[in-house]
Design a protein around this motif. Structure first.
Motif, PDB file in Angstrom:
ATOM      1  N   ALA A  14       0.878  -1.180   0.000  1.00 17.31           N
ATOM      2  CA  ALA A  14       0.000   0.000   0.000  1.00 17.31           C
ATOM      3  C   ALA A  14       0.910   1.223   0.000  1.00 17.31           C
ATOM      4  O   ALA A  14       2.044   1.161   0.487  1.00 17.31           O
ATOM      5  N   VAL A  15       0.424   2.318  -0.571  1.00 17.04           N
ATOM      6  CA  VAL A  15       1.192   3.571  -0.600  1.00 17.04           C
ATOM      7  C   VAL A  15       0.324   4.627   0.067  1.00 17.04           C
ATOM      8  O   VAL A  15      -0.859   4.745  -0.269  1.00 17.04           O
ATOM      9  N   TYR A  16       0.889   5.345   1.040  1.00 24.09           N
ATOM     10  CA  TYR A  16       0.050   6.276   1.794  1.00 24.09           C
ATOM     11  C   TYR A  16       0.729   7.617   2.021  1.00 24.09           C
ATOM     12  O   TYR A  16       1.939   7.715   2.175  1.00 24.09           O
ATOM     13  N   ALA A  17      -0.115   8.652   2.032  1.00 23.01           N
ATOM     14  CA  ALA A  17       0.353  10.005   2.355  1.00 23.01           C
ATOM     15  C   ALA A  17       0.167  10.204   3.854  1.00 23.01           C
ATOM     16  O   ALA A  17      -0.854   9.797   4.410  1.00 23.01           O
ATOM     17  N   VAL A  18       1.140  10.812   4.502  1.00 20.65           N
ATOM     18  CA  VAL A  18       1.038  11.096   5.938  1.00 20.65           C
ATOM     19  C   VAL A  18       0.241  12.391   6.100  1.00 20.65           C
ATOM     20  O   VAL A  18       0.699  13.461   5.682  1.00 20.65           O
ATOM     21  N   VAL A  19      -0.978  12.246   6.660  1.00 18.14           N
ATOM     22  CA  VAL A  19      -1.852  13.428   6.788  1.00 18.14           C
ATOM     23  C   VAL A  19      -2.337  13.655   8.218  1.00 18.14           C
ATOM     24  O   VAL A  19      -2.811  14.728   8.557  1.00 18.14           O
ATOM     25  N   GLY A  20      -2.282  12.638   9.072  1.00 19.01           N
ATOM     26  CA  GLY A  20      -2.813  12.761  10.432  1.00 19.01           C
ATOM     27  C   GLY A  20      -2.202  11.731  11.354  1.00 19.01           C
ATOM     28  O   GLY A  20      -1.165  11.134  11.043  1.00 19.01           O
ATOM     29  N   LYS A  21      -2.890  11.492  12.476  1.00 22.03           N
ATOM     30  CA  LYS A  21      -2.318  10.641  13.519  1.00 22.03           C
ATOM     31  C   LYS A  21      -2.065   9.205  13.057  1.00 22.03           C
ATOM     32  O   LYS A  21      -1.001   8.634  13.284  1.00 22.03           O
ATOM     33  N   GLY A  22      -3.077   8.613  12.399  1.00 21.48           N
ATOM     34  CA  GLY A  22      -2.946   7.217  11.986  1.00 21.48           C
ATOM     35  C   GLY A  22      -1.786   7.011  11.024  1.00 21.48           C
ATOM     36  O   GLY A  22      -0.959   6.104  11.200  1.00 21.48           O
ATOM     37  N   THR A  23      -1.705   7.839  10.013  1.00 16.90           N
ATOM     38  CA  THR A  23      -0.647   7.663   9.014  1.00 16.90           C
ATOM     39  C   THR A  23       0.729   8.061   9.585  1.00 16.90           C
ATOM     40  O   THR A  23       1.749   7.494   9.189  1.00 16.90           O
ATOM     41  N   ARG A  24       0.749   9.008  10.543  1.00 15.41           N
ATOM     42  CA  ARG A  24       2.036   9.347  11.201  1.00 15.41           C
ATOM     43  C   ARG A  24       2.561   8.139  11.971  1.00 15.41           C
ATOM     44  O   ARG A  24       3.726   7.795  11.904  1.00 15.41           O
ATOM     45  N   ARG A  25       1.650   7.465  12.673  1.00 15.14           N
ATOM     46  CA  ARG A  25       2.050   6.276  13.446  1.00 15.14           C
ATOM     47  C   ARG A  25       2.467   5.143  12.507  1.00 15.14           C
ATOM     48  O   ARG A  25       3.394   4.405  12.785  1.00 15.14           O
ATOM     49  N   LEU A  26       1.763   5.055  11.391  1.00 12.89           N
ATOM     50  CA  LEU A  26       2.090   4.013  10.399  1.00 12.89           C
ATOM     51  C   LEU A  26       3.521   4.217   9.887  1.00 12.89           C
ATOM     52  O   LEU A  26       4.300   3.267   9.755  1.00 12.89           O
ATOM     53  N   ALA A  27       3.866   5.481   9.623  1.00 11.09           N
ATOM     54  CA  ALA A  27       5.187   5.783   9.051  1.00 11.09           C
ATOM     55  C   ALA A  27       6.325   5.483  10.034  1.00 11.09           C
ATOM     56  O   ALA A  27       7.479   5.342   9.619  1.00 11.09           O
ATOM     57  N   ALA A  28       6.003   5.364  11.328  1.00  8.32           N
ATOM     58  CA  ALA A  28       7.050   5.098  12.320  1.00  8.32           C
ATOM     59  C   ALA A  28       7.318   3.603  12.487  1.00  8.32           C
ATOM     60  O   ALA A  28       8.259   3.210  13.185  1.00  8.32           O
ATOM     61  N   LEU A  29       6.507   2.753  11.842  1.00 11.38           N
ATOM     62  CA  LEU A  29       6.668   1.304  12.022  1.00 11.38           C
ATOM     63  C   LEU A  29       7.853   0.773  11.228  1.00 11.38           C
ATOM     64  O   LEU A  29       8.246   1.342  10.202  1.00 11.38           O
ATOM     65  N   LYS A  30       8.411  -0.327  11.729  1.00 13.99           N
ATOM     66  CA  LYS A  30       9.630  -0.914  11.133  1.00 13.99           C
ATOM     67  C   LYS A  30       9.325  -2.327  10.632  1.00 13.99           C
ATOM     68  O   LYS A  30       8.385  -2.960  11.116  1.00 13.99           O
ATOM     69  N   PRO A  31      10.161  -2.826   9.712  1.00 16.22           N
ATOM     70  CA  PRO A  31      10.003  -4.213   9.291  1.00 16.22           C
ATOM     71  C   PRO A  31      10.018  -5.126  10.523  1.00 16.22           C
ATOM     72  O   PRO A  31      10.798  -4.914  11.447  1.00 16.22           O
ATOM     73  N   GLY A  32       9.130  -6.112  10.539  1.00 17.03           N
ATOM     74  CA  GLY A  32       9.023  -7.010  11.699  1.00 17.03           C
ATOM     75  C   GLY A  32       7.873  -6.621  12.616  1.00 17.03           C
ATOM     76  O   GLY A  32       7.306  -7.477  13.288  1.00 17.03           O
ATOM     77  N   ASP A  33       7.522  -5.319  12.654  1.00 13.12           N
ATOM     78  CA  ASP A  33       6.334  -4.911  13.412  1.00 13.12           C
ATOM     79  C   ASP A  33       5.111  -5.522  12.727  1.00 13.12           C
ATOM     80  O   ASP A  33       5.175  -5.921  11.561  1.00 13.12           O
ATOM     81  N   ARG A  34       3.994  -5.542  13.471  1.00 13.12           N
ATOM     82  CA  ARG A  34       2.807  -6.176  12.912  1.00 13.12           C
ATOM     83  C   ARG A  34       1.636  -5.202  12.823  1.00 13.12           C
ATOM     84  O   ARG A  34       1.592  -4.217  13.568  1.00 13.12           O
ATOM     85  N   LEU A  35       0.734  -5.468  11.903  1.00 11.64           N
ATOM     86  CA  LEU A  35      -0.451  -4.624  11.712  1.00 11.64           C
ATOM     87  C   LEU A  35      -1.681  -5.511  11.555  1.00 11.64           C
ATOM     88  O   LEU A  35      -1.596  -6.584  10.948  1.00 11.64           O
ATOM     89  N   GLU A  36      -2.799  -5.049  12.084  1.00  9.89           N
ATOM     90  CA  GLU A  36      -4.059  -5.729  11.782  1.00  9.89           C
ATOM     91  C   GLU A  36      -4.511  -5.274  10.402  1.00  9.89           C
ATOM     92  O   GLU A  36      -4.380  -4.095  10.060  1.00  9.89           O
ATOM     93  N   LEU A  37      -5.017  -6.211   9.664  1.00  2.50           N
ATOM     94  CA  LEU A  37      -5.395  -5.912   8.279  1.00  2.50           C
ATOM     95  C   LEU A  37      -6.692  -6.639   7.960  1.00  2.50           C
ATOM     96  O   LEU A  37      -6.866  -7.776   8.398  1.00  2.50           O
ATOM     97  N   TRP A  38      -7.616  -6.014   7.226  1.00  6.68           N
ATOM     98  CA  TRP A  38      -8.741  -6.755   6.675  1.00  6.68           C
ATOM     99  C   TRP A  38      -9.020  -6.280   5.257  1.00  6.68           C
ATOM    100  O   TRP A  38      -8.842  -5.113   4.935  1.00  6.68           O
TER     101      TRP A  38
END
Ligand SMILES: Cc1cc2nc3c(=O)[nH]c(=O)nc-3n(C[C@H](O)[C@H](O)[C@H](O)COP(=O)(O)OP(=O)(O)OC[C@H]3O[C@@H](n4cnc5c(N)ncnc54)[C@H](O)[C@@H]3O)c2cc1C
Length: 284
Positions: free
Chosen positions: A78-102
């Motif tokens: 997925a490709v995302y623009a950092v615009v707010g809290k959720g995407t800022r937190r997303l951009a701080a994640l590293k390989p190996g971290d996990r995300l819930e996805l549906w």
């Protein structure tokens, strides 16, 4: 990890490892997840929801288009623009971290594509900013000849400036015609994406020979929808209406939709869209 049954037969929900999360443009990141079940199910133009696990702020997942899905490796991007809290937190994640996805969610471009026997002669794929995301899988299919084999397709990709155009090399590598447009003229034609359309679809192009698919910010979609309507061209838009569940439960993403008899109804962008015939939407 759960394979959902009942009404969401094709939906996958799980907790997935991040393979990569890298900046690919100004305030724009690409995230890759190990999600073979999703890769198998994803169709061009569909989206997924990402949520930070064990996180209450933000509590809700965020919707993002599926950029690429590789069945052989199980990698989903997925490709995302950092615009707010959720995407800022997303951009701080590293390989190996996990995300819930549906996902995969939504109707995708299949809602717009015609049967091969009535395929248009000309197809314009019009993207603004991160609105380029849902086009990559479709362009892969077009480039392979799996869809619209006899159609001349052009990707029209616009952004504020060169730094905001992302993944251009990946799009170019697919080998389809591409026209870049920037508001400041730093790359390609200067102006909005609609400035490139008359060259790609000259006035003499018959309406029945043309189809336009567009994704981007609402003002851009409005301009493309109006331009298409003025020429009598069929235009389909992929909306990015803010939404909470992505599964049709919360009704936070409803849009006005015109029925055949001219009356207005509501449609949920998450399950009835995000791809809609632009002529049925309210653009004012
Ligand atoms: C079907 C769909 C597909 C999408 N695909 C992509 C994609 O591929 N890449 C991408 O970068 N974004 C995409 N989006 C938009 C993305 O979901 C939002 O940018 C994201 O949810 C913002 O989360 P946030 O917590 O960072 O921002 P928030 O803190 O929730 O909001 C920050 C600011 O952004 C505004 N905002 C939030 N969501 C939207 C939205 N949907 N449209 C316009 N403004 C919004 C808010 O009003 C606020 O001003 C998509 C949205 C939908 C519905």
């Amino acid at each position: 990890m759960t394979e959902c049954s009942s009404q969401w037969k094709e939906l996958w929900a799980g907790n997935h490892a991040i393979l990569a999360n890298e900046q690919v443009g100004a305030d724009t990141w690409k995230i890759a997840l190990d999600a073979p079940e999703l890769a198998e199910r994803a169709k061009p133009g569909q989206f997924l929801m990402l949520r930070l696990p064990e996180c209450a702020d933000p509590l809700l997942g965020r919707p993002f288009g599926i950029f690429n899905a590789d069945v052989a490796t199980g990698r989903v991007e997925a490709v995302y623009a950092v615009v707010g809290k959720g995407t800022r937190r997303l951009a701080a994640l590293k390989p190996g971290d996990r995300l819930e996805l549906w996902g995969p969610l939504g109707n995708g471009w299949n809602a717009a594509l015609r049967a091969e026997s009535t395929a248009p002669k000309r197809l314009a794929l019009v993207a603004g900013g991160v609105g380029c995301v849902p086009f990559y899988l479709l362009m892969k299919e077009l480039a392979s000849g799996a869809r619209y084999a006899g159609t001349k397709a052009t990707f029209v990709y616009g952004a504020r400036n060169a730094e905001r155009l992302c993944c251009v090399d990946e799009f170019r590598a697919l080998g389809l015609d591409a026209a870049l447009v920037t508001e400041d003229g730093s790359v390609g034609k200067r102006g909005f994406v609609t400035a490139a359309l008359p060259e790609i679809l000259p006035k003499e192009t018959a309406p029945e020979d043309v189809q336009i698919l567009a994704c981007g910010p609402t003002p851009m979609l409005r301009a493309v929808a109006n331009w298409s309507a003025g020429r009598g061209y069929e235009c389909w838009t992929s909306l990015e209406s803010p939404m909470a569940c992505g599964m049709g439960l919360c009704f936070s993403c409803v849009v006005d939709w015109r029925a055949d008899d001219g009356t207005w109804d509501y449609k949920r962008a998450c399950v009835d869209g995000p791809v809609f015939d632009a002529a049925r939407l309210k653009w004012d």
